[in-house]
Write a protein that holds these residues in place. Structure first.
Motif, PDB file in Angstrom:
ATOM      1  N   PHE A   4      28.186 -16.695 -17.277  1.00 15.96           N
ATOM      2  CA  PHE A   4      27.241 -17.270 -17.571  1.00 15.96           C
ATOM      3  C   PHE A   4      25.860 -17.308 -17.383  1.00 15.96           C
ATOM      4  CE2 PHE A   4      29.979 -20.548 -19.977  1.00 15.96           C
ATOM      5  CZ  PHE A   4      30.753 -20.334 -21.614  1.00 15.96           C
ATOM      6  N   GLU A   5      26.149 -17.409 -16.608  1.00 13.43           N
ATOM      7  CA  GLU A   5      24.744 -17.559 -15.774  1.00 13.43           C
ATOM      8  C   GLU A   5      23.976 -16.372 -16.389  1.00 13.43           C
ATOM      9  OE1 GLU A   5      22.901 -18.869 -11.157  1.00 13.43           O
ATOM     10  OE2 GLU A   5      23.792 -20.481 -12.203  1.00 13.43           O
ATOM     11  N   GLU A   6      24.217 -15.567 -15.897  1.00 19.21           N
ATOM     12  CA  GLU A   6      24.423 -13.807 -15.241  1.00 19.21           C
ATOM     13  C   GLU A   6      23.342 -13.507 -16.878  1.00 19.21           C
ATOM     14  OE1 GLU A   6      25.830  -9.729 -14.968  1.00 19.21           O
ATOM     15  OE2 GLU A   6      26.269 -10.674 -13.238  1.00 19.21           O
ATOM     16  N   THR A   7      23.756 -13.792 -18.306  1.00 26.03           N
ATOM     17  CA  THR A   7      24.173 -13.866 -19.485  1.00 26.03           C
ATOM     18  C   THR A   7      22.647 -14.421 -19.904  1.00 26.03           C
ATOM     19  OG1 THR A   7      26.580 -12.748 -19.622  1.00 26.03           O
ATOM     20  CG2 THR A   7      24.280 -13.689 -21.749  1.00 26.03           C
ATOM     21  N   ILE A   8      22.653 -15.965 -19.020  1.00 29.65           N
ATOM     22  CA  ILE A   8      21.626 -16.524 -19.919  1.00 29.65           C
ATOM     23  C   ILE A   8      20.061 -15.525 -19.547  1.00 29.65           C
ATOM     24  CG2 ILE A   8      20.356 -18.766 -20.137  1.00 29.65           C
ATOM     25  CD1 ILE A   8      23.126 -19.638 -19.965  1.00 29.65           C
ATOM     26  N   CYS A   9      20.073 -15.783 -17.825  1.00 34.89           N
ATOM     27  CA  CYS A   9      18.917 -15.234 -17.522  1.00 34.89           C
ATOM     28  C   CYS A   9      18.561 -13.679 -17.773  1.00 34.89           C
ATOM     29  CB  CYS A   9      19.182 -15.223 -15.741  1.00 34.89           C
ATOM     30  SG  CYS A   9      19.153 -17.103 -15.176  1.00 34.89           S
ATOM     31  N   GLU A  10      19.375 -13.074 -18.056  1.00 32.37           N
ATOM     32  CA  GLU A  10      19.472 -11.270 -19.012  1.00 32.37           C
ATOM     33  C   GLU A  10      18.966 -11.747 -19.988  1.00 32.37           C
ATOM     34  OE1 GLU A  10      18.598  -7.993 -20.083  1.00 32.37           O
ATOM     35  OE2 GLU A  10      19.258  -8.341 -18.186  1.00 32.37           O
ATOM     36  N   ALA A  11      19.039 -12.772 -20.938  1.00 33.87           N
ATOM     37  CA  ALA A  11      18.249 -13.142 -22.353  1.00 33.87           C
ATOM     38  C   ALA A  11      17.401 -13.429 -22.284  1.00 33.87           C
ATOM     39  CB  ALA A  11      19.578 -14.391 -22.892  1.00 33.87           C
ATOM     40  N   ILE A  12      16.723 -14.149 -21.165  1.00 37.70           N
ATOM     41  CA  ILE A  12      15.314 -14.759 -21.511  1.00 37.70           C
ATOM     42  C   ILE A  12      14.707 -13.591 -20.260  1.00 37.70           C
ATOM     43  CG2 ILE A  12      14.632 -16.809 -19.140  1.00 37.70           C
ATOM     44  CD1 ILE A  12      16.748 -18.612 -19.557  1.00 37.70           C
ATOM     45  N   ARG A  13      15.548 -13.538 -19.336  1.00 40.75           N
ATOM     46  CA  ARG A  13      14.339 -12.042 -18.935  1.00 40.75           C
ATOM     47  C   ARG A  13      13.807 -11.325 -20.662  1.00 40.75           C
ATOM     48  NH1 ARG A  13      17.518 -11.924 -14.529  1.00 40.75           N
ATOM     49  NH2 ARG A  13      18.709 -10.680 -15.118  1.00 40.75           N
ATOM     50  N   SER A  14      14.612 -10.719 -21.132  1.00 37.07           N
ATOM     51  CA  SER A  14      14.072  -9.796 -21.926  1.00 37.07           C
ATOM     52  C   SER A  14      14.141  -9.995 -23.450  1.00 37.07           C
ATOM     53  CB  SER A  14      15.657  -8.609 -22.145  1.00 37.07           C
ATOM     54  OG  SER A  14      17.210  -9.774 -22.196  1.00 37.07           O
ATOM     55  N   MET A  15      13.748 -11.330 -23.288  1.00 34.66           N
ATOM     56  CA  MET A  15      13.566 -12.459 -24.778  1.00 34.66           C
ATOM     57  C   MET A  15      14.111 -12.269 -25.654  1.00 34.66           C
ATOM     58  SD  MET A  15       9.479 -12.509 -23.901  1.00 34.66           S
ATOM     59  CE  MET A  15       9.104 -14.297 -25.559  1.00 34.66           C
ATOM     60  N   ARG A  16      15.931 -11.895 -25.785  1.00 36.87           N
ATOM     61  CA  ARG A  16      16.847 -11.881 -26.463  1.00 36.87           C
ATOM     62  C   ARG A  16      17.030 -12.864 -26.800  1.00 36.87           C
ATOM     63  NH1 ARG A  16      20.424  -6.993 -23.904  1.00 36.87           N
ATOM     64  NH2 ARG A  16      21.378  -7.665 -26.317  1.00 36.87           N
ATOM     65  N   LEU A  17      17.662 -13.046 -28.627  1.00 37.41           N
ATOM     66  CA  LEU A  17      18.546 -14.480 -28.678  1.00 37.41           C
ATOM     67  C   LEU A  17      19.747 -14.505 -27.953  1.00 37.41           C
ATOM     68  CD1 LEU A  17      15.975 -13.956 -30.489  1.00 37.41           C
ATOM     69  CD2 LEU A  17      17.568 -15.490 -32.473  1.00 37.41           C
ATOM     70  N   LEU A  18      20.606 -15.451 -27.520  1.00 36.61           N
ATOM     71  CA  LEU A  18      21.292 -15.841 -27.585  1.00 36.61           C
ATOM     72  C   LEU A  18      22.373 -16.579 -28.712  1.00 36.61           C
ATOM     73  CD1 LEU A  18      21.526 -17.374 -23.774  1.00 36.61           C
ATOM     74  CD2 LEU A  18      22.288 -15.566 -24.452  1.00 36.61           C
ATOM     75  N   VAL A  19      23.780 -16.531 -28.783  1.00 30.92           N
ATOM     76  CA  VAL A  19      24.762 -16.351 -29.639  1.00 30.92           C
ATOM     77  C   VAL A  19      25.198 -18.319 -29.098  1.00 30.92           C
ATOM     78  CG1 VAL A  19      27.006 -17.150 -31.284  1.00 30.92           C
ATOM     79  CG2 VAL A  19      25.057 -14.906 -31.052  1.00 30.92           C
ATOM     80  N   VAL A  20      25.097 -19.840 -28.762  1.00 28.04           N
ATOM     81  CA  VAL A  20      26.059 -20.436 -27.942  1.00 28.04           C
ATOM     82  C   VAL A  20      26.717 -21.172 -28.681  1.00 28.04           C
ATOM     83  CG1 VAL A  20      25.228 -23.023 -26.740  1.00 28.04           C
ATOM     84  CG2 VAL A  20      23.939 -20.704 -26.898  1.00 28.04           C
TER      85      VAL A  20
END
Length: 102
Positions: A4-20
């Motif tokens: 989860f942490e890797e996916t979340i930080c990647e989304a934050i870095r690349s400014m991509r939306l997440l489905v949670v």
């Protein structure tokens, strides 16, 4: 890092939306800050743009406790600039793992 942490930080870095998946329902969010609060709980601070809500308000700023998140999926959709009300180094966090603008 957890998956989860890797996916979340990647989304934050690349400014991509997440489905949670949270509380048994999916929410589409713009992730901003990921880290630990002063009680030691891992949190995601995000702006929810669509999906379910326990409060009945589906859009707006939310804290997601990671111990209640059952799935996180990186979306293909981007958000292009931080929301004007976004505050870096949010005082709600004792330790920030990643945040928009790092």
């Amino acid at each position: 890092m957890s998956g989860f942490e890797e996916t979340i930080c990647e989304a934050i870095r690349s400014m991509r939306l997440l489905v949670v998946e949270y509380g048994g329902a999916e929410r589409l969010v713009q992730p901003y800050v990921y880290g630990d609060d002063h009680a030691g709980d891992r949190l995601l601070s995000a702006y929810q743009v669509a999906g379910a809500s326990a409060s009945g308000v589906s859009a707006g700023w939310k804290f997601f406790r990671m111990d209640k998140v059952t799935a996180v999926t990186l979306s293909d959709r981007h958000f292009h600039s931080p929301r004007p009300e976004f505050q870096r180094n949010d005082g709600a966090f004792a330790r920030i793992v990643c945040q928009v603008g790092d």
